[in-house]
Enzyme design. Sequence first.
Site, short mmCIF file in Angstrom:
data_model
loop_
_atom_site.label_atom_id
_atom_site.label_comp_id
_atom_site.label_asym_id
_atom_site.label_seq_id
_atom_site.Cartn_x
_atom_site.Cartn_y
_atom_site.Cartn_z
CG ASP A 193 5.35 -12.39 -27.66
OD1 ASP A 193 6.47 -12.88 -27.38
OD2 ASP A 193 5.21 -11.27 -28.17
CD GLU A 197 6.26 -7.01 -27.85
OE1 GLU A 197 7.39 -6.53 -27.55
OE2 GLU A 197 6.10 -7.88 -28.72
CG HIS A 249 7.09 -2.45 -27.88
ND1 HIS A 249 6.72 -1.16 -27.64
CD2 HIS A 249 7.85 -2.85 -26.82
CE1 HIS A 249 7.23 -0.77 -26.48
NE2 HIS A 249 7.93 -1.77 -25.96
CG HIS A 262 8.88 -7.43 -32.01
ND1 HIS A 262 9.59 -8.37 -31.31
CD2 HIS A 262 9.58 -7.21 -33.15
CE1 HIS A 262 10.69 -8.69 -32.00
NE2 HIS A 262 10.69 -7.99 -33.11
CG ASP A 321 5.45 -10.98 -32.27
OD1 ASP A 321 5.12 -10.65 -33.43
OD2 ASP A 321 6.37 -10.43 -31.64
#
Length: 245
Positions: free
Chosen positions: A11, A13, A61, A156, A161
């Site tokens: 994942d 960001e 985030h 997030h 995640d």
Amino acid sequence: MSSAVRQIILDTETTGLEVGEGHRVIEIGCVELLSRRVTANNFHHYLNPDRAIDAGAQEVHGISNDFLADKPRFADIAPSLLEYLRGAELVIHNAAFDVGFLDKELERAGYGERLGQICGIVDTVSMARRMHPGQKASLDALCKRYGIDNSNRDLHGALLDARLLAEVYLAMTGGQGALVLDREAAGAKSGSSALEGLRELLETAAAPLRVIRAQDEELVAHRERLAGIDKKSGGKLLWKDDAQA
């Protein structure tokens, strides 16, 4: 004996939603699965994007430019990232987004390789839509569907995640293989409860598969449905339950 199947739950960001507008990756989080078991071999970095983070993205985030000011650039971690990912199957939620951003970062750093050339890629959003048509396919929705605790996900975070997605993926693909997640040293702090959650153990002990039996009203509806099909087919229904046989 065949070697263990290696999968990486990945994942990211970013500073914003559109890679075409020059937005950058600011966090990468990866969790390794070997033959459907989580190992301690994570890959996690915060990155200095050399550009401002959109206000909307920061609300999602909680990562600020001040927090990232002393972090490495993507080019600094690219060699170790490629070494870590090479040859694995990547499992990503909405893969097109993360792969698009990472491929652009690799291009900026002067690499000719793209993720699809060195890894297999599985998109869990597409998988969820095939398995649960018409239902929500967000990570939060899937955590709820499969009974996975995501209470730490106020914001997030790439590693958090990825950990949640590992649990979701194992549940979606059969629920086999316990998640035994290692306790990690406390990482860098950003002050948000989501990033605090990165330091918590998410552990599921090995257990047999749950058997969920139909309720009485569901059995009645099932039998009524079979009876209707049997009538329309002129008594040619092959699958009859014990109550009708």
